[in-house]
Design a protein around this motif. Structure first.
Motif, PDB file in Angstrom:
ATOM      1  N   GLY A   1     -12.444  12.049  -8.437  1.00 27.44           N
ATOM      2  CA  GLY A   1     -11.734  11.481  -9.232  1.00 27.44           C
ATOM      3  C   GLY A   1     -10.750  10.969 -10.179  1.00 27.44           C
ATOM      4  O   GLY A   1     -10.129  10.909 -10.682  1.00 27.44           O
ATOM      5  N   GLU A   2      -9.439  11.654  -8.684  1.00 19.92           N
ATOM      6  CA  GLU A   2      -8.415  11.450  -9.046  1.00 19.92           C
ATOM      7  C   GLU A   2      -7.883   9.830  -9.038  1.00 19.92           C
ATOM      8  O   GLU A   2      -8.388   9.545  -7.712  1.00 19.92           O
ATOM      9  N   GLU A   3      -7.240   9.206 -10.004  1.00 16.90           N
ATOM     10  CA  GLU A   3      -7.119   7.421  -9.789  1.00 16.90           C
ATOM     11  C   GLU A   3      -5.833   7.197  -8.148  1.00 16.90           C
ATOM     12  O   GLU A   3      -5.377   7.603  -7.977  1.00 16.90           O
ATOM     13  N   VAL A   4      -6.453   6.539  -8.014  1.00 19.51           N
ATOM     14  CA  VAL A   4      -5.887   5.474  -6.396  1.00 19.51           C
ATOM     15  C   VAL A   4      -5.627   4.281  -6.500  1.00 19.51           C
ATOM     16  O   VAL A   4      -5.361   2.974  -6.981  1.00 19.51           O
ATOM     17  N   SER A   5      -4.042   4.073  -6.237  1.00 19.65           N
ATOM     18  CA  SER A   5      -3.216   2.880  -6.625  1.00 19.65           C
ATOM     19  C   SER A   5      -3.925   1.882  -5.272  1.00 19.65           C
ATOM     20  O   SER A   5      -3.451   2.250  -4.244  1.00 19.65           O
ATOM     21  N   LYS A   6      -4.435   0.821  -5.088  1.00 24.18           N
ATOM     22  CA  LYS A   6      -4.691  -0.201  -4.702  1.00 24.18           C
ATOM     23  C   LYS A   6      -3.547  -1.379  -4.833  1.00 24.18           C
ATOM     24  O   LYS A   6      -3.051  -1.703  -5.241  1.00 24.18           O
ATOM     25  N   GLU A   7      -3.206  -2.055  -3.783  1.00 24.31           N
ATOM     26  CA  GLU A   7      -2.340  -2.823  -3.289  1.00 24.31           C
ATOM     27  C   GLU A   7      -3.442  -4.018  -3.608  1.00 24.31           C
ATOM     28  O   GLU A   7      -4.749  -4.421  -3.198  1.00 24.31           O
ATOM     29  N   MET A   8      -3.176  -5.411  -4.096  1.00 20.50           N
ATOM     30  CA  MET A   8      -2.962  -7.191  -3.631  1.00 20.50           C
ATOM     31  C   MET A   8      -3.567  -7.475  -2.359  1.00 20.50           C
ATOM     32  O   MET A   8      -2.051  -7.367  -2.505  1.00 20.50           O
ATOM     33  N   ASN A   9      -4.330  -7.856  -2.724  1.00 18.35           N
ATOM     34  CA  ASN A   9      -4.380  -8.981  -1.549  1.00 18.35           C
ATOM     35  C   ASN A   9      -4.690 -10.378  -1.531  1.00 18.35           C
ATOM     36  O   ASN A   9      -5.711 -10.733  -2.864  1.00 18.35           O
ATOM     37  N   VAL A  10      -4.186 -11.122  -1.380  1.00 20.62           N
ATOM     38  CA  VAL A  10      -4.196 -12.806  -1.716  1.00 20.62           C
ATOM     39  C   VAL A  10      -4.988 -13.530  -0.442  1.00 20.62           C
ATOM     40  O   VAL A  10      -4.468 -13.834   0.203  1.00 20.62           O
ATOM     41  N   ALA A  11      -6.255 -13.851  -0.618  1.00 24.11           N
ATOM     42  CA  ALA A  11      -7.142 -14.301   0.382  1.00 24.11           C
ATOM     43  C   ALA A  11      -6.326 -15.983   1.029  1.00 24.11           C
ATOM     44  O   ALA A  11      -5.973 -16.874  -0.132  1.00 24.11           O
TER      45      ALA A  11
END
Length: 606
Positions: A225-235
């Motif tokens: 339940g811990e929030e995870v930081s995610k990297e934004m990708n661009v197609a």
């Protein structure tokens, strides 16, 4: 191998989902369905057959109306194609779509039956839906976490709870799933092509991370339940790449795109006419350090690997073993530290190839992935990755993905031969220049369409046929045979031409088509001799030959003369007429070229 999609925003979710599923139908078209949050309940529409059947059904009966929903297009594994086995599955409280296989579904089902649950379908997916309902206590994340602890297998899940009508939940393990990030709307999908119309921004989920997708944004948490930081990708694909662009079929469009995608794939890896993989972290010293090379792949990608084997062994004098991925780990292969295992996969999600990668890493070998999809599972797991730049390939029958895979294999072969001291720098430059010219020669080969269409017209009434060749031509014949059988439904087999008289020639009778490939100058005479053998027994011969091949009268019934190219690189030129013959045969038979029966584009289950 199914396709899943989900939407949360302000648009009509049914329309968005149908549009997304139309881009995912190449992943399976045994059935289709959607679930939409409508006035405090979950409304489901689904049916057997193509997506059009679902659209027609909703035209007759009305479509669910709302701004949040999930959708599915199915390639059947557990349970035959039927309305009842179609996804979504669930009940009044929960609805899910699923891509993958739940290996322990039988144990879960037996437990739930004892708990009073009834099952209406034959699918493994329904057990997950029922298990979610069993554990549901008003907390979706806690419920999903409990279910993840019990299910075994591969899965990408889109989940809706009636009590949370503005949210779609998503989770994956091994099966592909991306989360698309829009403006005031967000998405889930099996791949990026489904949502390119709306956004090119996306995030990738790691194993068992849970995405909470709302109109205002996306939050990702782990199983604690811990929030995870995610990297934004661009197609780097655009919507035009996923459209037919005026061509009758995606396959024909993708054949025409081959010169450009080969150029796009090789150009960034060539500097002053010398191959380089420094940007991918692969130095000359690293490449020359390996003891043995294994190439592991499935289907068309394996055939690209066969070309790679011939060229690497011929030029670099390094032992190369090519394995079908589904057999690799079961034969307990002799791989060790100091070896390199090359994994080839268009999608980067092929289940058997992923399993082979895991085994290679367990044994201490280094791994190199050649894949088309950035951020895919195989790409992320491998030690090194070489991305091909084919763009989205929609037709189930692979063409341009094969061509770019082969082009990368040539670059590796040239670089490895130089690293091993088997060719000089001058020779390296010469070979690389030849490869740089190949896109023009592929373009010339595409112009052979009239001859290929004529050859195809002669195959329509065949029940069975053979493809033959020697050396690189044999490797190419394997791919030609696969292309024909998968979209024309005509039985075909490929054989090394010299093996015919060891049994297979007994199949030849009057009028049986044999497609022969003769591009290797040092083997042409022997290949022509084999062609004469089948011709003498009544075969109808279509010969695909390099310029200058001396063919006596009566040796072939149809001859397709290829553009001039170096014989080492001829597979990239000769592949084109083989693709076109398969394409036109399928068209003339009235088949659905892009969606052949029983097949899906990406095989994400064993």
């Amino acid at each position: 191998m199914c396709g899943i999609a989900g939407y949360v925003g302000s648009r009509d979710s049914a329309d968005v989902l149908i549009g997304a599923l139309s881009k995912l139908e190449y992943r399976g078209y045994d059935s289709a369905g959607i679930a939409v949050s409508e006035n405090g309940s979950i409304k489901v529409k689904k049916c057997q057959g193509r997506l059009k059947n679902l659209v027609d059904k909703m035209d007759r009966e009305g479509k669910p109306v709302g701004h949040v929903g999930i959708g599915h297009t199915r390639w059947a594994t557990h349970g035959e194609p039927s309305d009842i086995n179609s996804h979504p599955h669930g009940n009044k409280r929960v609805s899910i779509v699923h891509n993958g296989i739940i290996e322990n579904y039988k144990q879960i089902k037996d437990f739930l039956l004892k708990e009073g649950y009834n099952f209406v379908s034959e699918t493994d997916t329904e057990t997950v839906a029922k298990l979610l309902d069993y554990y549901y206590d008003g907390d979706p994340i806690a419920t999903i976490t409990k279910v993840l602890a019990e299910i075994k297998g591969s899965y990408a899940l889109g989940i809706m709870f009636r009590d949370f009508p503005d949210v779609v939940y998503a989770v994956r393990k091994e099966s592909p799933l991306i989360v698309g990030i829009g403006k005031g709307e967000n998405f889930i999908a099996s791949d990026m092509t489904a949502i390119l119309e709306y956004t090119r921004n996306y995030i990738l989920l790691e194993q068992n991370e849970i995405a909470i997708v709302e109109k205002s944004g996306v939050k990702v948490v782990d199983i604690h339940g811990e929030e995870v930081s995610k990297e934004m990708n661009v197609a780097d694909w655009d919507i035009d790449a996923a459209q037919k662009g005026g061509y009758e079929h995606f396959m024909l469009k993708e054949i025409h795109e081959q010169p450009e995608v080969v150029k796009t794939t090789i150009t960034p890896r060539i500097s002053n006419h010398i191959p380089t993989f420094e940007n991918e972290g692969i130095s000359l010293d690293k490449l020359s350090s390996y003891n043995n090379i294994f190439i592991v792949a499935c289907g068309t990608a394996m055939h690209a690997g066969m070309v790679g084997k011939y060229v690497i062994e011929k030029m670099a004098r390094v032992s190369v073993t090519v394995d079908i991925a589904s057999e690799f780990r079961y034969r307990d292969p002799l791989i060790n530290e100091g070896d390199l295992v090359i994994l080839i996969s268009q999608s980067g999600e092929t289940a058997d190839t992923k399993a082979a990668l895991e085994l290679a890493k367990e044994r201490g070998a280094e791994t190199l992935a050649i894949v088309n999809v950035k951020g895919s599972s195989i790409a992320r797991a491998a030690d090194y990755v070489l991305y091909t730049h084919a763009g989205p390939e929609i037709s189930v029958a692979s063409t341009k993905a094969y061509m770019v895979q082969v082009s990368v294999m040539y670059l590796l072969a040239f670089q490895l031969a130089y690293a091993k001291g088997k060719i000089s720098k001058e020779q390296l430059v010469e070979y690389t220049k030849l490869l740089e010219n190949i896109p023009e020669q592929i373009e010339e080969a595409i112009n052979l369409k009239p001859a290929c269409q004529f050859a195809a017209s002669k195959l329509l009434n065949a029940d069975s046929l053979l493809y033959i060749g020697r050396g690189l031509d044999y490797a190419l014949s394997m791919e030609g045979s696969l292309k024909l059988k998968e979209i024309s439904y005509i039985h075909s087999e490929s054989y090394a031409a010299g093996e015919l008289k060891h049994g297979t020639i007994s199949l030849i009778d009057d009028g049986m088509p044999v497609i022969a490939i003769a591009t290797q100058k040092d083997l042409v005479e022997k290949t022509i001799s084999n062609i004469k053998e089948v011709k003498a027994r009544g075969a109808f011969v279509v010969l695909i030959a390099a310029p200058g091949v001396d063919v006596e009268d009566g040796v072939s019934d149809v001859t397709i003369c290829l553009p001039e190219a170096n014989q080492l690189l001829m597979p990239m030129v000769a592949a084109v007429p083989l693709q076109l013959i398969a394409y036109y045969t399928s068209v003339l038979k009235g088949n659905d070229v892009d969606k052949p029966r029983n097949l899906a584009k990406s095989v994400t289950v064993e």
